[in-house]
Design a protein around this motif. Sequence first.
Motif, PDB file in Angstrom:
ATOM      1  N   GLY A   1       0.735  -1.206  -0.125  1.00 12.44           N
ATOM      2  CA  GLY A   1      -0.088   0.039   0.112  1.00 12.44           C
ATOM      3  C   GLY A   1       0.857   1.141  -0.075  1.00 12.44           C
ATOM      4  N   TYR A   2       0.241   2.142  -0.079  1.00 11.29           N
ATOM      5  CA  TYR A   2       0.878   3.629  -0.376  1.00 11.29           C
ATOM      6  C   TYR A   2       0.268   4.556   0.563  1.00 11.29           C
ATOM      7  N   ALA A   3       0.912   5.534   1.206  1.00 10.25           N
ATOM      8  CA  ALA A   3       0.497   6.519   2.115  1.00 10.25           C
ATOM      9  C   ALA A   3       1.346   7.862   2.019  1.00 10.25           C
ATOM     10  N   ASP A   4       0.950   8.970   1.763  1.00 11.72           N
ATOM     11  CA  ASP A   4       1.714  10.172   1.969  1.00 11.72           C
ATOM     12  C   ASP A   4       1.032  10.825   3.156  1.00 11.72           C
ATOM     13  N   LEU A   5       1.617  10.726   4.506  1.00  8.01           N
ATOM     14  CA  LEU A   5       1.055  11.409   5.682  1.00  8.01           C
ATOM     15  C   LEU A   5       1.746  12.704   5.903  1.00  8.01           C
ATOM     16  N   GLU A   6       0.887  13.641   5.900  1.00  6.70           N
ATOM     17  CA  GLU A   6       1.365  14.859   6.181  1.00  6.70           C
ATOM     18  C   GLU A   6       1.110  15.445   7.445  1.00  6.70           C
ATOM     19  N   LEU A   7       2.038  16.143   8.343  1.00  8.76           N
ATOM     20  CA  LEU A   7       2.246  16.544   9.671  1.00  8.76           C
ATOM     21  C   LEU A   7       2.255  18.085   9.504  1.00  8.76           C
ATOM     22  N   THR A   8       1.474  18.654  10.374  1.00  8.31           N
ATOM     23  CA  THR A   8       1.543  20.061  10.298  1.00  8.31           C
ATOM     24  C   THR A   8       1.412  20.627  11.782  1.00  8.31           C
ATOM     25  N   VAL A   9       2.272  21.722  11.939  1.00  5.65           N
ATOM     26  CA  VAL A   9       2.437  22.199  13.267  1.00  5.65           C
ATOM     27  C   VAL A   9       2.196  23.749  13.085  1.00  5.65           C
TER      28      VAL A   9
ATOM     29  N   SER B   1       7.849  25.939  16.072  1.00  4.15           N
ATOM     30  CA  SER B   1       6.924  24.885  15.141  1.00  4.15           C
ATOM     31  C   SER B   1       7.975  23.773  14.496  1.00  4.15           C
ATOM     32  N   LEU B   2       9.188  24.065  14.288  1.00  2.00           N
ATOM     33  CA  LEU B   2       9.942  23.220  13.697  1.00  2.00           C
ATOM     34  C   LEU B   2      10.648  22.344  14.791  1.00  2.00           C
ATOM     35  N   THR B   3      10.625  22.665  15.937  1.00  4.35           N
ATOM     36  CA  THR B   3      10.942  21.746  17.045  1.00  4.35           C
ATOM     37  C   THR B   3       9.854  20.401  17.158  1.00  4.35           C
ATOM     38  N   HIS B   4       8.595  21.089  17.203  1.00  6.25           N
ATOM     39  CA  HIS B   4       7.325  20.320  17.392  1.00  6.25           C
ATOM     40  C   HIS B   4       7.492  19.198  16.023  1.00  6.25           C
ATOM     41  N   LEU B   5       7.682  19.851  14.913  1.00  5.19           N
ATOM     42  CA  LEU B   5       7.666  18.843  13.906  1.00  5.19           C
ATOM     43  C   LEU B   5       8.619  17.725  13.892  1.00  5.19           C
ATOM     44  N   ALA B   6      10.078  18.420  14.043  1.00  9.10           N
ATOM     45  CA  ALA B   6      11.013  17.396  14.041  1.00  9.10           C
ATOM     46  C   ALA B   6      10.916  16.351  15.114  1.00  9.10           C
ATOM     47  N   CYS B   7      10.327  16.569  16.367  1.00  6.88           N
ATOM     48  CA  CYS B   7      10.180  15.643  17.244  1.00  6.88           C
ATOM     49  C   CYS B   7       8.998  14.562  16.858  1.00  6.88           C
TER      50      CYS B   7
ATOM     51  N   ASN C   1      17.308  34.075  12.266  1.00  7.35           N
ATOM     52  CA  ASN C   1      16.992  34.492  13.431  1.00  7.35           C
ATOM     53  C   ASN C   1      15.340  34.565  13.452  1.00  7.35           C
ATOM     54  N   VAL C   2      14.793  34.158  12.614  1.00  8.54           N
ATOM     55  CA  VAL C   2      13.235  34.095  12.641  1.00  8.54           C
ATOM     56  C   VAL C   2      12.665  32.786  12.883  1.00  8.54           C
ATOM     57  N   MET C   3      11.758  32.507  13.808  1.00 10.76           N
ATOM     58  CA  MET C   3      11.177  31.452  14.124  1.00 10.76           C
ATOM     59  C   MET C   3      10.037  31.097  12.999  1.00 10.76           C
ATOM     60  N   PRO C   4       9.878  29.872  12.551  1.00  7.03           N
ATOM     61  CA  PRO C   4       8.968  29.451  11.544  1.00  7.03           C
ATOM     62  C   PRO C   4       7.676  29.598  12.209  1.00  7.03           C
ATOM     63  N   GLN C   5       6.663  29.937  11.049  1.00  7.83           N
ATOM     64  CA  GLN C   5       5.300  29.884  11.631  1.00  7.83           C
ATOM     65  C   GLN C   5       4.705  28.526  11.328  1.00  7.83           C
ATOM     66  N   ASP C   6       3.710  28.340  10.408  1.00  3.31           N
ATOM     67  CA  ASP C   6       3.262  26.933  10.216  1.00  3.31           C
ATOM     68  C   ASP C   6       4.200  26.254   9.235  1.00  3.31           C
ATOM     69  N   MET C   7       4.380  24.913   9.855  1.00  2.00           N
ATOM     70  CA  MET C   7       5.261  24.025   8.960  1.00  2.00           C
ATOM     71  C   MET C   7       4.578  22.636   8.642  1.00  2.00           C
ATOM     72  N   GLN C   8       5.088  22.281   7.575  1.00  2.00           N
ATOM     73  CA  GLN C   8       4.471  20.833   7.133  1.00  2.00           C
ATOM     74  C   GLN C   8       5.678  19.989   6.853  1.00  2.00           C
ATOM     75  N   ALA C   9       5.402  18.753   6.917  1.00  2.00           N
ATOM     76  CA  ALA C   9       6.346  17.709   6.616  1.00  2.00           C
ATOM     77  C   ALA C   9       5.374  16.478   6.088  1.00  2.00           C
ATOM     78  N   VAL C  10       5.969  15.800   5.279  1.00  2.00           N
ATOM     79  CA  VAL C  10       5.367  14.621   4.788  1.00  2.00           C
ATOM     80  C   VAL C  10       6.285  13.163   4.990  1.00  2.00           C
TER      81      VAL C  10
ATOM     82  N   THR D   1      -0.174  18.900  19.561  1.00  2.00           N
ATOM     83  CA  THR D   1      -0.309  20.197  18.664  1.00  2.00           C
ATOM     84  C   THR D   1      -0.014  19.791  17.243  1.00  2.00           C
ATOM     85  N   VAL D   2       0.613  18.574  17.173  1.00  4.17           N
ATOM     86  CA  VAL D   2       0.870  18.178  15.711  1.00  4.17           C
ATOM     87  C   VAL D   2      -0.363  17.588  14.947  1.00  4.17           C
TER      88      VAL D   2
END
Length: 466
Positions: free
Chosen positions: A219-227, A242-248, A327-336, A362-363
């Motif tokens: 099977g196949y799945a693209d799972l999107e994570l958003t913070v 948001s990158l910290t939360h996403l990476a974790c 020196n700018v914290m990211p706002q909304d971030m996504q990963a797949v 929060t993810v």
Amino acid sequence: MTKKIADFFALEGNYPDLDAEGAVARLSQAIQCRTINYADHSLTDYSEFDKLHAHMKASYPHIMRAGVFERLGHHAVLITLPGSDETLRPCLYMSHQDVVPVVEGTEQDWTYPAFSGAVADGFIWGRGTLDIKNQVFGVLEAAEYLLARGRTFRRTAYLAFGDDEETLNTGALAISDHLKAQGVTLEFVLDEGGGKIESGAAFGAPDLSIAQVDLMEKGYADLELTVRSIGGHSSRPYGGTSLTHLACAIADIVRSPFPVRLNPAMMGAFETLAPYITAEPLKTLTRDVRANADAIAAYCYQSPALFPFVTTTIAPTVIQGSSRACNVMPQDMQAVINLRLADGDTVENVMAHCRAAVQDPTVELRYQQANDPSATARRDGYGYRTVVDSMRRYYPDVVFVPSMTVGATDAHQYEQICDTCLRCSPFMVEPEEAASGVHGTNERILVRAYLQGIRVLIDLMEHANL
């Protein structure tokens, strides 16, 4: 494996009146049709598909006279060659017309232009020579060869060519739905798959040359994570960015592997290979594959070559949304995360597994697209036996092994009308060529390999359809 691919070819003298030069020229012309299909159809140039269809109609007059050519869905093609014996269930030979684009910036890396269809150095060059206009046109060449010599089909044959296998699979589904609506059930389906002759070393049989007959696909799945975050100055990262939360969250999922199992297709592989296995511990374990299935699966899981066959794989592939400024914290971030679902897992239980792994509320998790693993084709019936017999005649020094594909094909769309969907291309290529050429640079097929694949298909049609 020190032998070259052509060293495995047998019976190259069969069908001496096969129009080899013409077959090569027709594939070359097909490669020149830039049938790139995008998920966003507004980007697809369907005039290239129209050119390919016109080429088919002009090149295979006996097929066009004996059969019915239909365009279904958007630009999928179904050709029906009716048989005289209605008691025989039809068979379906399939492939896909569409190809992937050339990666931007790599055009100059090709020895011959990607859509030139150049015939040089003993090869046919270009996008689609391996994936997989070679099988589209090989099927047409085989049927035309028989019909041009006055042979008549007892068993109906369908020649089915989807137009969007690389993206949405809707073309194959349109054909399958069309046949289902007519009450058709199929004896077997033959699709792309395998297509390599390689050493059996990974399976503990280093002295053996093997090729796969894939009975199923994962099977196949693209799972999107958003913070989500309001961002801000990086001097105030209270609670983590948001990158910290996403990476974790990505790490949580990667560190939560899925169960390891030996599915029926892989049991068949080891049962077939057991007499040839010389390396321990597999030599001992495969004396009773079913009793030792868990131990064999555990062994496979530790092998880079075999682990995708025994578990759902987890591959983070995309991350986006960060600022270009350090020196700018990211706002909304996504990963797949791309997941390939093993037999026994489902879209639903994989989502539940990932939600349980991610401890951070929060993810957000959602599928961009997802489908379950396919059914497993029968290997105890007419279809498997007939296909493998033809393969063995032309590759007698190769052991054909029931297996599975860790990628995806159009074949699963036909499961609603067929219990024997086989993924096994008769067009053989060096493993290194497949690894670098399929979706890569300098895709090409050996002329001898293309002609040998056509001979296999003629032989198969003679045994299955006449």
